[in-house]
Write a protein that holds these residues in place. Structure first.
Motif, PDB file in Angstrom:
ATOM      1  N   HIS A   1       0.838  -1.213   0.000  1.00 31.01           N
ATOM      2  CA  HIS A   1       0.000   0.000   0.000  1.00 31.01           C
ATOM      3  C   HIS A   1       0.870   1.259   0.000  1.00 31.01           C
ATOM      4  CE1 HIS A   1      -3.514   2.451   1.524  1.00 31.01           C
ATOM      5  NE2 HIS A   1      -2.487   3.212   1.881  1.00 31.01           N
ATOM      6  N   GLU A   2       1.856   1.300   0.886  1.00 32.15           N
ATOM      7  CA  GLU A   2       2.698   2.489   0.982  1.00 32.15           C
ATOM      8  C   GLU A   2       3.617   2.633  -0.230  1.00 32.15           C
ATOM      9  OE1 GLU A   2       2.246   4.781   3.143  1.00 32.15           O
ATOM     10  OE2 GLU A   2       0.690   3.615   4.145  1.00 32.15           O
TER      11      GLU A   2
ATOM     12  N   HIS B   1       1.997   4.610  -2.873  1.00 34.27           N
ATOM     13  CA  HIS B   1       2.156   6.046  -2.657  1.00 34.27           C
ATOM     14  C   HIS B   1       3.531   6.507  -3.120  1.00 34.27           C
ATOM     15  CE1 HIS B   1      -1.549   6.898  -0.575  1.00 34.27           C
ATOM     16  NE2 HIS B   1      -1.349   5.933   0.304  1.00 34.27           N
TER      17      HIS B   1
ATOM     18  N   GLY C   1      -2.961   4.844  -2.494  1.00 29.40           N
ATOM     19  CA  GLY C   1      -3.234   3.864  -1.440  1.00 29.40           C
ATOM     20  C   GLY C   1      -4.614   3.241  -1.543  1.00 29.40           C
TER      21      GLY C   1
ATOM     22  N   CYS D   1      -8.607   4.299   5.124  1.00 33.49           N
ATOM     23  CA  CYS D   1      -7.725   5.175   4.338  1.00 33.49           C
ATOM     24  C   CYS D   1      -8.385   6.513   4.051  1.00 33.49           C
ATOM     25  CB  CYS D   1      -7.350   4.493   3.024  1.00 33.49           C
ATOM     26  SG  CYS D   1      -6.141   3.169   3.200  1.00 33.49           S
TER      27      CYS D   1
ATOM     28  N   ASP E   1      -4.683   8.668   4.322  1.00 33.33           N
ATOM     29  CA  ASP E   1      -4.855   9.243   2.990  1.00 33.33           C
ATOM     30  C   ASP E   1      -5.996  10.251   2.946  1.00 33.33           C
ATOM     31  OD1 ASP E   1      -2.856   7.515   2.372  1.00 33.33           O
ATOM     32  OD2 ASP E   1      -4.165   5.985   1.521  1.00 33.33           O
TER      33      ASP E   1
END
Length: 831
Positions: free
Chosen positions: A278-279, A282, A330, A372, A380
């Protein structure tokens, strides 16, 4: 007085925003971003550590043609100081924090292997050491080290800045000043707290840059469209599997998997890689648009494993689309993972292990995506909100504004940076739900982990939980105590505090005197006073059900009928068998009648006459001579004679039976046969009787098999199947009173007010008729109350809330009862 200097390590980026040209100020130490308009930026650059405020005001008037009063300039200086944009030389207060900063500076010097030789004595220059013929520089460096040892960080910084003004080439003084500034600013960095623990893995910038070069197709619009199609397909397939997702939701949030170390390890083993992916999404988005990723790592948010990636460099992107794509990377990752597991779940139907795990993980990514986009936590959604409102560091500034409002109410002189009316509105409406949500989350987490510790280790868990909580919050408690010491005089002088204290004393006095009705509350449900379950007593076809739920019935009224044709045939066969056996027994007991004997004798005489005729015929044939008769005629005559002899013998024996008395054994055997036939007939009649289901009491039907038109009607029903439940008129309200309620005050006869959720607009009155403890270890009591009116219309099983009036008590007694009971009973049970 010389004004402080703007920090030299700050980065500035000009942007064109909705309000015109803006300057983005990047703080690389605190990892913070601030926005200044062009005039504020040029004014901040005038703070060079050599001008006074009056000189800065005069220079601003010459350069910008705007006269800035000294009061406004002081307020702008306070704003720069609050944003940590000034050097640390202005810090001149000896405190425990400064001593901690000094220790870290000396520790960093030891790590770097740098040694400063000095003579103790402060401002006096040493005889030798590091001065290298530069008396004034050596004196200032020794003074800075001396002040640093005493914890005067600001004075040490000013001395080192003076060294820099004397000689730009003094590398050691510049290095020491940089260490002092870095450690001081790091001390000002917001703490993560006990609910957020970070483990930095360094900067992944090079890795992400090489990945972006190796995967350039990730920027193609076709790939973006394919990702969107995949997410749409995943959502569609998930909608076709809602029951499985519902089961996964219940499994996810009942937390039963926390009791299994294997499942916990499996969840953590998946959580960390998925969070890193997920990161990295980004980070890749940031690299694609030319940004820099300074830091990435693992964090534990509320004891849940997660990851972080510093993509705040995207603030300096000119394009809103670029900033939006970095923020959306994300949630897009979570959507793709959700779609992947939805497809896996669809391809593994049924109760397969792979399908169950896929449903669990798909539901996990649904809630991860929801987290998120939640703007109330630093995620996010929060950064997207920052982009929308155009206020960097929204959370810190909103909380600082909220603390300032509280200080203003309490009469504390807490300085607030200058804010516009728009910013004040945003700060207020953001801080209000953010503080509430933070408090709720912390309370729920504390309650959950407290219950977990106490249930597992009882008294030891209690001590362990509170000990760990206090140890983790020593810093916060120390800060709070210092805050009280700092503002104690202002608090004593505050009218609001004094009025609040007086009000608290008045309320305390009133609570000790005022008596109000005390009520014991608990969840309640409706139970029937007398209920009878009617079950099928044999296997058979259910033809019809004559009553529905809620119908009134009389005792003996027909409720249902089964197919009884086979039972009727069985009854007729049993009746015929009994009649035959009874007739034979009666004949045997009474003996033969005269008519039967006369007929039997006539039959014997007839047989004798036939025998005489047959014998005479055979003798005539012998007299006429053998030559006249064939062998066949002779055999035929002889056979007739033998047949007649047999008939005579049987008829004679039958006559003897009629003339003789019946034997006792034969009579007993037939009597036993009569009893057996009678029992079979009674059993057949009983089976025929239960084929028609009748009500055992007067009341109403509260439950029946299926509903009208149910396929069970007309189908075969097994023995023991519950057909109906019939209850007498009238119901009880069964109340469960938890252990923390004042159970000792409950008595029979007390008034009860009951409100059922099926009809919340109406309350029912009842009276306690029984109080009994529950069979489990919960410590709850079961109170049974008789509803006085309106109970007949309530369905069995209806739930609601009940309040039992147990008398009048003081407000203090009612408010402190749960605590007193816990300390006197439940607390000691832990040990």
């Amino acid at each position: 007085m010389i004004a402080p200097e703007l920090r030299h390590d700050l980065e500035f980026h000009r942007q064109t925003g909705e309000a015109g040209v803006e300057v983005l100020v990047v703080d690389p130490v605190l990892n913070a971003y601030h926005k200044l308009d062009e005039l504020q930026f040029e004014l901040a650059r005038l703070f060079d550590g050599r001008r006074t405020l009056a000189a800065i005001s005069q220079r601003a008037a010459q350069q910008f043609g705007v006269e800035i009063p000294l009061a406004d300039l002081k307020q702008f200086l306070a704003q720069l100081r609050a944003l940590n944009l000034l050097t640390v030389a202005s810090e001149a207060v000896t405190s425990r924090v400064n001593l901690r900063i000094a220790r870290r500076v000396f520790a960093r010097l030891d790590e770097l292997g740098v040694v400063f030789a000095q003579r103790r004595g402060g401002a006096q220059a040493p005889e030798g050491g590091e001065r290298r013929g530069r008396e004034e520089e050596a004196r200032l460096i020794d003074a800075a080290l001396f002040q640093l040892e005493k914890g005067r960080v600001g004075e040490a910084a000013r001395a080192l800045e003076a060294v820099g003004q004397l000689s730009k080439g003094n590398a050691r003084a510049a290095m020491l000043l940089k260490l002092v500034q870095q450690e001081t600013l790091r001390e000002r960095r917001p703490r993560d707290g006990m609910w957020m623990y970070r483990i930095s893995l360094g900067s992944p910038d090079r890795l992400l840059e090489s990945t972006a070069r190796a995967l350039p197709f990730l920027k193609w619009p076709a790939v973006h469209w394919a990702a969107g199609v995949m997410m749409v397909v995943g959502v569609y397939l998930a909608l076709t599997q809602l029951l499985r997702l519902d089961a996964a939701f219940k499994a996810l949030f009942n937390f039963s998997w926390l009791a299994s170390p294997v499942l916990v390890a499996a969840v953590y083993a998946y959580q960390l890689p998925s969070a890193l992916i997920h990161e990295m999404f980004h980070g890749l988005a940031t690299k694609f648009y030319g940004g820099r990723v300074r830091e990435a790592g693992v964090l534990f948010s509320y004891l849940s494993p997660a990851a972080f990636c510093d993509v705040s460099d995207s603030y300096r992107f000119q394009s809103r689309w670029a900033r939006a794509m970095v923020l959306l990377a994300g949630p897009i990752c979570e959507g793709l993972l959700f779609s992947f597991w939805s497809i896996v779940m669809y391809l593994n139907p049924g109760a397969s292990l792979v399908g169950t795990v896929a449903a669990f993980l798909a539901m996990r990514h649904v809630f991860s995506a929801a987290g998120c986009i939640n703007p109330l936590i630093r995620n996010d959604g929060y950064y997207a909100l920052v982009e929308v409102v155009g206020i960097p560091n929204l959370r810190e500034r909103a909380f600082r504004y909220a603390s300032g409002l509280v200080g203003r109410v309490l009469g504390l002189p807490i300085e607030q940076p200058e804010t516009s009316a728009y910013e004040r509105r945003v700060f207020f409406w953001y801080a209000l739900p953010a503080v509430a949500m933070t408090g709720i989350v912390i309370y729920v987490a504390l309650e959950y982990f407290y219950s977990l510790a106490v249930d597992a280790w009882r008294g030891a868990g209690f001590v362990l939980f509170w000990g760990a909580l206090l140890l983790s919050q020593l810093g916060l408690l120390t800060t709070f105590w210092g805050w009280l010491k700092r503002w104690r005089r202002e608090l004593y002088a505050s009218r609001v505090v004094r009025a609040g204290a007086a009000l608290a004393v008045a309320l305390l006095a009133a609570s000790l005197v005022v008596r109000t009705p005390m009520r014991v509350t608990g969840a309640t449900r409706v139970v029937a006073k007398d209920r009878r379950a009617i079950v099928a007593l044999f296997d058979g076809q259910l033809l019809e059900v004559l009553k529905e739920e809620g119908d009134s019935v009389e005792e003996g009224e027909v409720l249902a009928r089964f197919d009884a044709r086979a039972l009727e045939v069985k009854v007729r066969v049993a009746e015929a068998q009994l009649e035959n056996v009874r007739s034979a027994l009666q004949t045997l007991e009474q003996g033969a009648r005269a008519e039967e004997i006369a007929l039997s004798r006539a039959a014997v005489r007839e047989s004798r006459a036939q025998l005489s005729f047959a014998s005479a015929a055979r003798e005539r044939g012998r007299a006429l001579g053998a030559e006249l008769n064939t062998r066949a005629d002779s055999d035929r005559l002889q056979g007739i004679e033998l047949q007649v002899q047999g008939e005579l013998k049987n008829r004679a024996a039958a006559l003897q039976v009629l003339l003789a008395r019946p034997r006792e054994e034969a009579v007993e055997a037939l009597a036993a046969e009569v009893k057996r036939a009678t029992a079979e007939l009674e059993l057949a009649n009983a089976d025929l009787e239960v084929a028609t289901v009748k009500s055992p009491l007067k009341g109403r039907v509260i439950k029946r098999l299926g509903r009208r038109g149910d396929p069970m009607v007309g189908a075969r029903v097994a023995t023991g199947t519950e057909l109906m439940v019939v209850a007498r008129s009238g119901v009880w309200a069964e109340i469960e009173v938890p252990a923390w309620q004042p159970q000792a005050l409950l008595e029979v006869g007390q008034r009860v007010k009951v409100k059922f959720w099926a009809d919340p607009g109406r309350s029912s009155e009842a009276r306690v008729v029984a109080v009994a403890p529950r069979a489990d270890a919960s410590g709850a009591l079961t109170v049974r109350a008789a509803l006085e009116a309106g109970g007949d219309g309530l369905p069995e099983g209806a739930v609601g809330e009940a309040r039992v009036l147990v008398g009048e008590q003081t407000l203090m007694y009612q408010l402190t009862y749960p605590v007193r009971r816990y300390l006197s009973v439940d607390f000691w049970r832990l040990f």
